[in-house]
Write an enzyme that holds these catalytic residues in place. Structure first.
Site, mmCIF file in Angstrom:
data_model
loop_
_atom_site.group_PDB
_atom_site.id
_atom_site.type_symbol
_atom_site.label_atom_id
_atom_site.label_comp_id
_atom_site.label_asym_id
_atom_site.label_seq_id
_atom_site.Cartn_x
_atom_site.Cartn_y
_atom_site.Cartn_z
ATOM 1 C CG HIS A 199 -0.297 0.374 2.480
ATOM 2 N ND1 HIS A 199 0.401 -0.556 3.213
ATOM 3 C CD2 HIS A 199 -0.186 1.543 3.145
ATOM 4 C CE1 HIS A 199 0.900 0.038 4.290
ATOM 5 N NE2 HIS A 199 0.575 1.306 4.272
HETATM 6 C C1 UD1 Z 1 -2.263 5.825 5.423
HETATM 7 C C2 UD1 Z 1 -0.986 6.369 6.059
HETATM 8 C C3 UD1 Z 1 0.072 5.264 6.113
HETATM 9 C C4 UD1 Z 1 -0.463 4.008 6.780
HETATM 10 C C5 UD1 Z 1 -1.735 3.577 6.039
HETATM 11 C C6 UD1 Z 1 -2.316 2.336 6.666
HETATM 12 C C7 UD1 Z 1 -0.611 8.764 5.621
HETATM 13 C C8 UD1 Z 1 0.223 9.745 4.904
HETATM 14 N N1 UD1 Z 1 -0.434 7.470 5.299
HETATM 15 O O1 UD1 Z 1 -1.966 5.546 4.059
HETATM 16 O O2 UD1 Z 1 1.164 5.727 6.875
HETATM 17 O O3 UD1 Z 1 0.493 2.978 6.693
HETATM 18 O O4 UD1 Z 1 -2.672 4.647 6.109
HETATM 19 O O5 UD1 Z 1 -3.334 1.801 5.907
HETATM 20 O O6 UD1 Z 1 -1.385 9.137 6.466
HETATM 21 N N2 UD1 Z 1 -8.984 4.911 0.668
HETATM 22 C C9 UD1 Z 1 -10.204 4.300 0.497
HETATM 23 N N3 UD1 Z 1 -10.894 3.891 1.599
HETATM 24 C C10 UD1 Z 1 -10.410 4.086 2.855
HETATM 25 C C11 UD1 Z 1 -9.181 4.724 3.013
HETATM 26 C C12 UD1 Z 1 -8.473 5.130 1.919
HETATM 27 O O7 UD1 Z 1 -10.683 4.106 -0.617
HETATM 28 O O8 UD1 Z 1 -11.081 3.692 3.825
HETATM 29 C C13 UD1 Z 1 -8.239 5.364 -0.499
HETATM 30 C C14 UD1 Z 1 -8.230 6.869 -0.612
HETATM 31 O O9 UD1 Z 1 -9.263 7.341 -1.370
HETATM 32 C C15 UD1 Z 1 -6.905 7.153 -1.250
HETATM 33 C C16 UD1 Z 1 -6.022 6.006 -0.815
HETATM 34 O O10 UD1 Z 1 -6.882 4.983 -0.347
HETATM 35 O O11 UD1 Z 1 -7.012 7.108 -2.643
HETATM 36 C C17 UD1 Z 1 -5.020 6.424 0.204
HETATM 37 O O12 UD1 Z 1 -5.612 6.725 1.451
HETATM 38 P P1 UD1 Z 1 -4.848 7.651 2.530
HETATM 39 O O13 UD1 Z 1 -5.605 7.642 3.791
HETATM 40 O O14 UD1 Z 1 -4.514 8.950 1.933
HETATM 41 O O15 UD1 Z 1 -3.463 6.948 2.766
HETATM 42 P P2 UD1 Z 1 -3.112 5.424 2.983
HETATM 43 O O16 UD1 Z 1 -2.532 4.904 1.748
HETATM 44 O O17 UD1 Z 1 -4.251 4.653 3.544
#
Ligand code: UD1
Length: 353
Positions: A199
């Protein structure tokens, strides 16, 4: 009454906050559980909270996804409003996500005593958003609870030893609270397999890198069961990358089922910090698809190896490992230590001792 605000938002934070929330209740503190809404899919939030016994959040800020600035600033504003609304005595933030940074910044600017759980981790890779969040949160916070000796020494190197304490890792507390023998694993786990998760932005957001990783896992001789974070699913779709052989994409699993599924696998391929450690504790061979790790203790005895898609991944999985056991992450009582240190600090600030 002493009111402690626990600020969480992303999957690993629900896991870390579980043992702390229980320890706060045992010590007689009142808790305000604030969910920023960074992770909003039930598979990434509610299901994980249920597993670690975290109650429903008192406040859900519903901030959701966005660029780093949009997400972090939305949280900052919303957290400040909540902290102004309640008589908060102290705030606890966890790990290295945008929710951590926003929570620490909002709280410290209001002069509220702020604790950082999982302080002192460093990858020394400033291109990782998590690294920026870690460094800034450590420098902002009043109490730094470090999981390992190594984390303590990073804090000392940055002049933060006066605020730091070695407590052990709350993820060990969380892991110990579950009897994995009682947990069912998915039907496909009856046949030998590798478990996997990917991820990190550095792996998912560069199409060439992601394609190379998918191809490398797809070539392995056992099925690779990849429990996919929504970020990964989205990128695979956008880039039109589709595994055709060994690699099977599944939804994320709840916490306990994930641990049991990793434990039953022949090995784990991951870029997650938490899973590297969990594999080490469960004695499952791990290959980390990154150039560095914040948990160098896991490299001991070759239980974890850093590698890229160009490496012989199956060969690395079958490297000989030591049978010697070490517990660099503590004894499973980190939450109790953290809550009692916080209580002592609140007493001393209010002149009670
Ligand atoms: C975040 C943390 C990372 C941690 C990870 C655990 C930051 C910078 N990163 O990364 O350190 O290891 O969480 O999982 O805070 N999305 C969904 N559904 C959700 C959550 C996210 O579809 O419930 C999608 C979002 O739309 C986005 C992507 O996943 O496109 C990234 O989500 P984001 O929360 O920005 O960062 P993570 O990759 O989850």
């Amino acid at each position: 009454m002493t009111l402690i605000a626990n600020i969480v938002g992303a999957r690993p934070q629900f896991i870390k906050a579980g043992p702390i929330s229980k320890a706060l209740a045992t010590a007689g503190f009142d808790e305000l559980l604030i969910h920023t809404g960074q992770h909003y899919d039930p598979l990434m939030s509610e299901h994980i909270m249920d597993d670690v016994g975290l109650r429903q959040p008192d406040v859900n800020l519903g901030v959701g996804s966005g660029s780093h600035a949009t997400q972090t600033s939305g949280m900052l504003e919303a957290i400040e409003a909540v902290l102004l609304d309640y008589p908060i005595d102290a705030v606890i933030v966890y790990g290295d996500t945008n929710s951590t940074l926003a929570g620490a910044l909002a709280a410290t600017k209001l002069g509220i005593l702020t604790s950082h759980v999982e302080a002192g981790l460093r990858s020394f890779n400033r291109r990782m958003p998590e690294e920026i969040n870690r460094v800034v949160t450590d420098h902002l916070s009043d109490l730094l609870f470090a999981p390992t000796e190594n984390a303590m020494s990073h804090l000392a190197d940055e002049g933060l030893d006066g605020r730091s304490q070695l407590t052990g890792d709350v993820m060990v507390d969380a892991l110990h609270s579950i009897d994995l023998d009682q947990i069912d694993t998915p039907a496909w786990s009856a046949e030998p397999y590798y478990s996997a998760t990917i991820h990190r932005a550095e792996n998912t957001d560069d199409p060439a890198r992601l394609e190379a990783i998918v191809e490398a896992l797809d070539r392995l001789h056992l099925p690779v069961r990849l429990l996919a974070h929504p970020r990964l699913r989205k990128r695979l779709m956008t880039y039109g990358i589709e595994p055709t052989r060994s690699l099977q994409i599944h939804d994320p699993l709840p916490y306990a089922e994930m641990l049991a599924t990793v434990r039953a696998s022949q090995g784990l391929f991951t870029d997650s910090g938490g899973l590297q450690k969990e594999a080490f504790i469960l004695r499952v061979p791990c290959v980390t698809l990154r150039g560095e790790t914040e948990w160098p203790e896991t490299l001991h005895g070759s239980w974890n190896t850093l590698a890229g898609p160009e490496d012989d991944l199956e060969g690395l999985m079958s490297t000989v490992r030591t049978s010697e056991t070490t517990s660099p992450f503590g004894d499973g009582h980190a939450a109790q230590r953290i809550v009692s240190a916080l209580g002592e600090r609140l007493d001393s600030d209010s002149g009670m001792d």
